[in-house]
Scaffold this motif. Sequence first.
Motif, PDB file in Angstrom:
ATOM      1  N   UNK A  51      -2.814 -14.321   0.198  1.00  0.00           N
ATOM      2  CA  UNK A  51      -3.438 -14.483  -1.119  1.00  0.00           C
ATOM      3  C   UNK A  51      -4.810 -15.127  -0.959  1.00  0.00           C
ATOM      4  N   UNK A  52      -4.881 -16.209  -0.193  1.00  0.00           N
ATOM      5  CA  UNK A  52      -6.155 -16.904   0.013  1.00  0.00           C
ATOM      6  C   UNK A  52      -7.177 -16.008   0.702  1.00  0.00           C
ATOM      7  N   UNK A  53      -6.729 -15.255   1.685  1.00  0.00           N
ATOM      8  CA  UNK A  53      -7.629 -14.353   2.403  1.00  0.00           C
ATOM      9  C   UNK A  53      -8.199 -13.301   1.456  1.00  0.00           C
ATOM     10  N   UNK A  54      -7.349 -12.726   0.636  1.00  0.00           N
ATOM     11  CA  UNK A  54      -7.812 -11.731  -0.326  1.00  0.00           C
ATOM     12  C   UNK A  54      -8.762 -12.330  -1.346  1.00  0.00           C
ATOM     13  N   UNK A  55      -8.474 -13.539  -1.782  1.00  0.00           N
ATOM     14  CA  UNK A  55      -9.360 -14.202  -2.734  1.00  0.00           C
ATOM     15  C   UNK A  55     -10.717 -14.500  -2.104  1.00  0.00           C
ATOM     16  N   UNK A  56     -10.716 -14.939  -0.848  1.00  0.00           N
ATOM     17  CA  UNK A  56     -11.983 -15.217  -0.152  1.00  0.00           C
ATOM     18  C   UNK A  56     -12.805 -13.945  -0.002  1.00  0.00           C
ATOM     19  N   UNK A  57     -12.137 -12.833   0.271  1.00  0.00           N
ATOM     20  CA  UNK A  57     -12.843 -11.552   0.423  1.00  0.00           C
ATOM     21  C   UNK A  57     -13.398 -11.051  -0.904  1.00  0.00           C
ATOM     22  N   UNK A  58     -12.640 -11.220  -1.981  1.00  0.00           N
ATOM     23  CA  UNK A  58     -13.022 -10.667  -3.276  1.00  0.00           C
ATOM     24  C   UNK A  58     -13.936 -11.585  -4.074  1.00  0.00           C
ATOM     25  N   UNK A  59     -13.706 -12.863  -3.998  1.00  0.00           N
ATOM     26  CA  UNK A  59     -14.482 -13.822  -4.796  1.00  0.00           C
ATOM     27  C   UNK A  59     -14.655 -15.100  -3.973  1.00  0.00           C
ATOM     28  N   UNK A  60     -15.837 -15.327  -3.433  1.00  0.00           N
ATOM     29  CA  UNK A  60     -16.023 -16.470  -2.548  1.00  0.00           C
ATOM     30  C   UNK A  60     -15.951 -17.836  -3.240  1.00  0.00           C
ATOM     31  N   UNK A  61     -15.811 -17.863  -4.543  1.00  0.00           N
ATOM     32  CA  UNK A  61     -15.714 -19.135  -5.260  1.00  0.00           C
ATOM     33  C   UNK A  61     -14.427 -19.868  -4.872  1.00  0.00           C
ATOM     34  N   UNK A  62     -14.411 -21.145  -5.095  1.00  0.00           N
ATOM     35  CA  UNK A  62     -13.250 -21.963  -4.775  1.00  0.00           C
ATOM     36  C   UNK A  62     -12.099 -21.645  -5.730  1.00  0.00           C
ATOM     37  N   UNK A  63     -10.897 -21.570  -5.189  1.00  0.00           N
ATOM     38  CA  UNK A  63      -9.693 -21.299  -5.967  1.00  0.00           C
ATOM     39  C   UNK A  63      -8.620 -22.271  -5.500  1.00  0.00           C
ATOM     40  N   UNK A  64      -7.852 -22.790  -6.443  1.00  0.00           N
ATOM     41  CA  UNK A  64      -6.748 -23.690  -6.107  1.00  0.00           C
ATOM     42  C   UNK A  64      -5.441 -22.920  -6.198  1.00  0.00           C
ATOM     43  N   UNK A  65      -4.627 -23.009  -5.156  1.00  0.00           N
ATOM     44  CA  UNK A  65      -3.304 -22.386  -5.159  1.00  0.00           C
ATOM     45  C   UNK A  65      -2.282 -23.472  -5.475  1.00  0.00           C
ATOM     46  N   UNK A  66      -1.496 -23.247  -6.513  1.00  0.00           N
ATOM     47  CA  UNK A  66      -0.408 -24.156  -6.868  1.00  0.00           C
ATOM     48  C   UNK A  66       0.865 -23.448  -6.423  1.00  0.00           C
ATOM     49  N   UNK A  67       1.381 -23.831  -5.261  1.00  0.00           N
ATOM     50  CA  UNK A  67       2.513 -23.118  -4.660  1.00  0.00           C
ATOM     51  C   UNK A  67       3.733 -24.020  -4.534  1.00  0.00           C
ATOM     52  N   UNK A  68       4.880 -23.422  -4.753  1.00  0.00           N
ATOM     53  CA  UNK A  68       6.160 -24.102  -4.584  1.00  0.00           C
ATOM     54  C   UNK A  68       7.127 -23.130  -3.923  1.00  0.00           C
ATOM     55  N   UNK A  69       8.092 -23.675  -3.189  1.00  0.00           N
ATOM     56  CA  UNK A  69       9.127 -22.845  -2.574  1.00  0.00           C
ATOM     57  C   UNK A  69      10.499 -23.380  -2.955  1.00  0.00           C
ATOM     58  N   UNK A  70      11.422 -22.465  -3.190  1.00  0.00           N
ATOM     59  CA  UNK A  70      12.777 -22.836  -3.593  1.00  0.00           C
ATOM     60  C   UNK A  70      13.688 -23.079  -2.396  1.00  0.00           C
ATOM     61  N   UNK A  71      13.196 -22.846  -1.201  1.00  0.00           N
ATOM     62  CA  UNK A  71      13.971 -23.057   0.024  1.00  0.00           C
ATOM     63  C   UNK A  71      15.319 -22.330  -0.004  1.00  0.00           C
ATOM     64  N   UNK A  72      15.320 -21.139  -0.606  1.00  0.00           N
ATOM     65  CA  UNK A  72      16.523 -20.317  -0.624  1.00  0.00           C
ATOM     66  C   UNK A  72      17.549 -20.707  -1.676  1.00  0.00           C
ATOM     67  N   UNK A  73      17.229 -21.668  -2.521  1.00  0.00           N
ATOM     68  CA  UNK A  73      18.157 -22.123  -3.554  1.00  0.00           C
ATOM     69  C   UNK A  73      17.802 -21.447  -4.885  1.00  0.00           C
ATOM     70  N   UNK A  74      18.570 -20.454  -5.319  1.00  0.00           N
ATOM     71  CA  UNK A  74      18.245 -19.739  -6.558  1.00  0.00           C
ATOM     72  C   UNK A  74      18.181 -20.648  -7.779  1.00  0.00           C
ATOM     73  N   UNK A  75      18.927 -21.746  -7.795  1.00  0.00           N
ATOM     74  CA  UNK A  75      18.920 -22.661  -8.931  1.00  0.00           C
ATOM     75  C   UNK A  75      17.576 -23.376  -9.079  1.00  0.00           C
TER      76      UNK A  75
END
Length: 149
Positions: free
Chosen positions: A50-74
């Motif tokens: 995602x970051x690589x594509x954003x850097x290629x398409x729009x060189x402006x700064x972007x913040x990624x707010x990412x979370x992972x569920x670690x395999x727990x569907x709940x």
Amino acid sequence: MRRRKFIVFLGVAAVVWPLAAHGQQTPEVPRVGFVYAGSKAAAAPRIEAILSGLRDAAPAQVEIVARTAEGDPAQVAPLVAEVIAKNVDVFIVNGPSVLHAAHLATRTVPIVALDLETDPVAIGVAASLTRPGGNITGVFLDFQTSRRS
């Protein structure tokens, strides 16, 4: 690789389009939300793509707010709600569980989906393929396999 760049392009367009409408206002750093149902280790290459594509398409700064569920569907729905509460400009989802949680959590934040497992009309996130309506776009492939005896 082309498919990944296309998905990222859709996400960038969803982030950049509203920002262009604000004209001469002080620019804010766009926020891209991302929740992954699996582990942090498995999410890392996806976030980098995602970051690589954003850097290629729009060189402006972007913040990624990412979370992972670690395999727990709940954990998927609470994490989606947490990310949306961070006022993200666009939400990128991967897979049906995160898509479903995002669809229930917001009708205003643009959602860019990569779902290779489900039909968006059948699961209720799109009214029809010709006129989907709502805030969801992306790539959906409903691979139906049949067994032959």
